[in-house]
Design a protein around this motif. Sequence first.
Motif, mmCIF file in Angstrom:
data_model
loop_
_atom_site.group_PDB
_atom_site.id
_atom_site.type_symbol
_atom_site.label_atom_id
_atom_site.label_comp_id
_atom_site.label_asym_id
_atom_site.label_seq_id
_atom_site.Cartn_x
_atom_site.Cartn_y
_atom_site.Cartn_z
ATOM 1 N N VAL A 183 0.863 -0.957 -0.112
ATOM 2 C CA VAL A 183 0.047 -0.040 -0.054
ATOM 3 C C VAL A 183 0.966 1.192 0.091
ATOM 4 C CG1 VAL A 183 -2.094 -0.978 1.127
ATOM 5 C CG2 VAL A 183 -0.029 0.062 2.437
ATOM 6 N N GLY A 184 2.055 1.060 0.145
ATOM 7 C CA GLY A 184 3.012 2.270 0.161
ATOM 8 C C GLY A 184 4.505 1.834 -0.197
ATOM 9 N N HIS A 185 5.158 2.939 -0.879
ATOM 10 C CA HIS A 185 6.516 2.473 -1.221
ATOM 11 C C HIS A 185 7.346 3.971 -1.171
ATOM 12 C CE1 HIS A 185 9.136 0.107 -4.213
ATOM 13 N NE2 HIS A 185 9.785 0.518 -3.148
ATOM 14 N N ILE A 186 8.243 3.813 -0.504
ATOM 15 C CA ILE A 186 9.250 5.093 -0.331
ATOM 16 C C ILE A 186 10.583 4.619 -0.792
ATOM 17 C CG2 ILE A 186 7.576 6.138 1.707
ATOM 18 C CD1 ILE A 186 9.800 5.140 3.743
ATOM 19 N N PHE A 187 11.199 5.928 -1.244
ATOM 20 C CA PHE A 187 12.112 5.514 -2.233
ATOM 21 C C PHE A 187 13.253 6.458 -2.359
ATOM 22 C CE2 PHE A 187 14.036 3.478 -5.884
ATOM 23 C CZ PHE A 187 13.170 2.264 -6.119
ATOM 24 N N LYS A 188 14.566 6.299 -2.049
ATOM 25 C CA LYS A 188 15.357 7.267 -2.136
ATOM 26 C C LYS A 188 15.936 7.374 -3.694
ATOM 27 C CE LYS A 188 17.075 6.871 2.344
ATOM 28 N NZ LYS A 188 18.253 6.347 3.425
ATOM 29 N N LEU A 189 15.505 8.401 -4.445
ATOM 30 C CA LEU A 189 15.706 8.586 -5.751
ATOM 31 C C LEU A 189 17.168 9.046 -6.356
ATOM 32 C CD1 LEU A 189 12.349 9.848 -7.118
ATOM 33 C CD2 LEU A 189 13.327 7.585 -7.583
ATOM 34 N N GLY A 190 17.472 9.847 -5.195
ATOM 35 C CA GLY A 190 19.002 10.598 -5.530
ATOM 36 C C GLY A 190 18.677 11.435 -6.774
ATOM 37 N N THR A 191 19.623 11.475 -7.747
ATOM 38 C CA THR A 191 19.598 12.337 -8.902
ATOM 39 C C THR A 191 18.816 11.726 -10.417
ATOM 40 O OG1 THR A 191 22.034 11.874 -9.636
ATOM 41 C CG2 THR A 191 21.360 13.679 -8.235
ATOM 42 N N VAL A 192 18.312 10.372 -9.862
ATOM 43 C CA VAL A 192 17.719 9.693 -11.123
ATOM 44 C C VAL A 192 16.908 10.278 -12.115
ATOM 45 C CG1 VAL A 192 16.525 7.429 -11.896
ATOM 46 C CG2 VAL A 192 18.190 7.320 -9.969
ATOM 47 N N TYR A 193 16.159 11.224 -11.490
ATOM 48 C CA TYR A 193 15.158 12.121 -12.262
ATOM 49 C C TYR A 193 15.830 13.725 -12.722
ATOM 50 C CZ TYR A 193 11.926 8.377 -12.258
ATOM 51 O OH TYR A 193 11.307 6.937 -12.365
ATOM 52 N N SER A 194 16.301 13.963 -11.532
ATOM 53 C CA SER A 194 16.806 15.378 -11.761
ATOM 54 C C SER A 194 18.034 15.587 -12.614
ATOM 55 C CB SER A 194 17.317 15.898 -10.400
ATOM 56 O OG SER A 194 18.314 15.140 -9.620
ATOM 57 N N ALA A 195 18.816 14.653 -12.836
ATOM 58 C CA ALA A 195 19.941 14.782 -13.668
ATOM 59 C C ALA A 195 19.584 14.792 -15.042
ATOM 60 C CB ALA A 195 21.106 13.518 -13.484
ATOM 61 N N PRO A 196 18.893 13.828 -15.482
ATOM 62 C CA PRO A 196 18.425 13.854 -16.999
ATOM 63 C C PRO A 196 17.266 14.900 -17.113
ATOM 64 C CG PRO A 196 17.431 12.031 -15.869
ATOM 65 C CD PRO A 196 18.332 12.402 -14.803
ATOM 66 N N LEU A 197 16.680 15.300 -16.288
ATOM 67 C CA LEU A 197 15.773 16.596 -16.737
ATOM 68 C C LEU A 197 16.291 17.814 -16.225
ATOM 69 C CD1 LEU A 197 12.398 14.732 -15.291
ATOM 70 C CD2 LEU A 197 12.848 15.451 -17.433
ATOM 71 N N LYS A 198 17.800 17.743 -15.941
ATOM 72 C CA LYS A 198 18.329 19.068 -15.774
ATOM 73 C C LYS A 198 17.797 19.844 -14.482
ATOM 74 C CE LYS A 198 21.199 18.833 -19.880
ATOM 75 N NZ LYS A 198 20.837 17.688 -20.294
ATOM 76 N N ALA A 199 17.271 19.050 -13.398
ATOM 77 C CA ALA A 199 16.467 20.197 -12.403
ATOM 78 C C ALA A 199 17.673 20.426 -11.379
ATOM 79 C CB ALA A 199 15.614 19.286 -11.921
ATOM 80 N N GLU A 200 18.400 21.678 -11.539
ATOM 81 C CA GLU A 200 19.521 21.777 -10.684
ATOM 82 C C GLU A 200 19.271 23.144 -9.551
ATOM 83 O OE1 GLU A 200 22.122 22.001 -13.926
ATOM 84 O OE2 GLU A 200 22.502 19.812 -14.093
ATOM 85 N N TYR A 201 20.146 23.253 -8.882
ATOM 86 C CA TYR A 201 19.968 24.505 -7.902
ATOM 87 C C TYR A 201 21.603 24.931 -8.009
ATOM 88 C CZ TYR A 201 21.863 21.037 -4.276
ATOM 89 O OH TYR A 201 22.717 20.338 -3.779
ATOM 90 N N LEU A 202 21.988 26.145 -7.286
ATOM 91 C CA LEU A 202 23.116 26.634 -6.988
ATOM 92 C C LEU A 202 23.351 26.408 -5.569
ATOM 93 C CD1 LEU A 202 23.290 29.811 -9.050
ATOM 94 C CD2 LEU A 202 24.127 27.510 -9.698
ATOM 95 N N ASP A 203 24.666 25.398 -5.378
ATOM 96 C CA ASP A 203 24.851 25.186 -3.950
ATOM 97 C C ASP A 203 25.698 26.503 -3.342
ATOM 98 O OD1 ASP A 203 27.597 24.936 -4.917
ATOM 99 O OD2 ASP A 203 27.637 22.961 -4.798
ATOM 100 N N GLU A 204 26.058 26.395 -2.085
ATOM 101 C CA GLU A 204 26.869 27.392 -1.345
ATOM 102 C C GLU A 204 28.146 27.922 -1.875
ATOM 103 O OE1 GLU A 204 26.230 24.401 -0.167
ATOM 104 O OE2 GLU A 204 26.096 24.323 2.059
ATOM 105 N N ASN A 205 28.620 27.011 -3.023
ATOM 106 C CA ASN A 205 29.785 27.525 -3.742
ATOM 107 C C ASN A 205 29.524 28.143 -5.075
ATOM 108 O OD1 ASN A 205 31.410 26.511 -1.611
ATOM 109 N ND2 ASN A 205 31.064 24.466 -2.281
ATOM 110 N N GLY A 206 28.274 28.118 -5.311
ATOM 111 C CA GLY A 206 27.598 28.633 -6.628
ATOM 112 C C GLY A 206 27.724 27.802 -7.770
ATOM 113 N N ARG A 207 27.839 26.565 -7.494
ATOM 114 C CA ARG A 207 27.866 25.380 -8.137
ATOM 115 C C ARG A 207 26.850 24.801 -8.538
ATOM 116 N NH1 ARG A 207 32.859 22.845 -6.551
ATOM 117 N NH2 ARG A 207 34.334 22.990 -8.062
ATOM 118 N N SER A 208 26.495 24.497 -9.784
ATOM 119 C CA SER A 208 25.140 23.791 -10.231
ATOM 120 C C SER A 208 25.187 22.277 -9.951
ATOM 121 C CB SER A 208 25.090 24.125 -11.724
ATOM 122 O OG SER A 208 23.653 23.846 -12.243
ATOM 123 N N GLN A 209 23.975 21.876 -9.182
ATOM 124 C CA GLN A 209 23.845 20.705 -8.691
ATOM 125 C C GLN A 209 22.350 20.240 -8.995
ATOM 126 O OE1 GLN A 209 26.418 19.133 -7.672
ATOM 127 N NE2 GLN A 209 27.886 20.397 -6.679
#
Length: 567
Positions: free
Chosen positions: A409-435
């Motif tokens: 009835v439920g499934h919880i999952f640590k995806l990591g960057t499996v979707y964000s990487a190919p979909l290029k969903a990124e933010y800037l970290d403390e060092n101004g780096r795109s992640q």
Amino acid sequence: MRFTKAYIPTTKESPKDAQLPSHIYLSRAGFVMQVASGLYNFLPLGKRVLRKIEAIINEEMAACGALEVDLSFVTPAELWEESGRIEKFGKELLRFRDRKENLFVLGPTHEEMMVSIVRNRVTSYKQLPLNVYQIKTKFRDEARPRFGLMRAREFVMKDGYSFHASTDDLDREFDAMEAAYKRVLERLGLNFRIVEADSGAIGGTGSKELMVLAQSGEDTLAVCDSCEYGANVEAARRAPRATIPEAPSADFARFKTPNVKSIDDLSGFFHVDPYYTLKAVVMRAVYTEGSEPVCFFIRGCDELQEVKARNSVGAIDLVDITEAELSEIGLVPGFIGPLDQDKIRFVMDNDTRGAISMICGANEVDYHFVGVDLSVMNEASFADLVTVQEGDGCPHCGGKILHTKGIEVGHIFKLGTVYSAPLKAEYLDENGRSQPFIMGTYGMGVSRLVAAVIEQHHDEKGCIWTPATAPYLVNVMVSNIKEESHMQYGENLYAQLQKEGIEAILDDRKERFGFKMSDAELIGFPYTVIVGKELDNGSVQIMIRATREIITVGATEVIAKIRELVK
RNA sequence: CGGGGCGUAGCUCAGUAUGGUUAGAGUACUUGGUUUGGGACCAAGGGGCCGGAGGUUCGAGUCCUCUCGCCCCGACCA
């Protein structure tokens, strides 16, 4: 609500297609009706139960600071092309074109859409973490829908997604979601188990399933009889064997074994425990591109776990192989072994590493090797390949593993960057780096939960709703509405219950006692107040649905008694 | 997608092997009456494109061909 104003079409007979208790009773009691394969209409009672479950989920999500959204059910196919899942989902994705010939799909899950709403909008680590969810209809064009609401094509799912700047923060949220899901199921009144699950082809670092324990469950679970450990058999681990059968003594030799092919034959022929034989399972591993035959070696006493085997070679599927294909490769069924063999890719089970006194095929008709020391194979590829069986040891406490059935009835999952990487969903970290965002996903099958409650709570009379899931907590049943004083009492009690905030329904139908009782039991209200003959003695009865016990209480003490019972 | 089964009244099903009045039962529904603590009884009613299309035949629910739908086992099921 009054029965005379309600729409609760109950039937004496079950629909011929229904097999499972939940399917039978939910149909018979007028909660749902089937429209087509895997499609159901929710009637008023069914809708109320859905709403109850949704409300509990919403409350628990709010308590965790998760934000509710509502994404479009119809999603542009482009998004699915971008993530690469349009291929992977295949026919399960229902596709269609609009009047302008643009391709769309009905959302089977919403990772892509969810990423798209934060992509380019959440742009800084300062905006993280973020946890958004929705409770929404999903559509998966399943090859074989079945079991009523348990495996429908159109269904209601709560799907949540979290976005983080670090894996530590994801871990924290994952644990918080696990705790929240646990509270939801506890409040619903379900007996469940949280188990380790296969992370599968999607990857990620961890996944857990919430399983409602029920005989009709489609998943097999390995659970420990003395600690909390539980896992889907697809992912279950076991402790090293506590007792090892006595090893046969034999020097290494090539032995003639005419027509001795199966593990049974072999252990009988040499009078050894199957533990000391090596089982070869050959399958064709299918990859995104191409396929190849692969051989899996495990101890004769073990069974191959196909999901583990599939993962060990990174395949998307394993299919049976024919004898013709085998002989084409040059392998002889019944006599396949790992020694001096380069005809096929193979993987060995962890439990065979360094094994001694083994018997295995010699890759030649009617010959086996005996006294094999498998430490010569130490450079080969090893993985956990076996199915944990009942009686095996728990990997945590050494307790005994048992098998049980569960409804996922439920499934919880640590995806990591499996979707964000190919979909290029990124933010800037403390060092101004795109992640890329580090993501988690948390799903719960809401309409499946409706069925799961009944799978776990029913008897030969019908549904037994838990207090939190019941469409109405109390059914005020006037056994003969022509008795004016009885009817008057019923009306008063009904009004009073509502004033007290207790959800009630009044059975004011012109029907006989037995008819109304049967309906009350079939529908499964937790409490039915029977207003009838006893009223002349100044009391009424309460039928407690779970036990079908009938207790007599003073006519003025009903509400107090119900409050006491619910507690 | 492979294998099996089933489509006849709202629901559950007879009838189809061997073609032949106006297609049946139970249940549900409507009306009237009698009943009233475990799905009551009597009486009178309404309700069918026999899944669909084509064919064979004097005649098809029944035989033939094609098709659609639903269920079960398996494969599949982030």
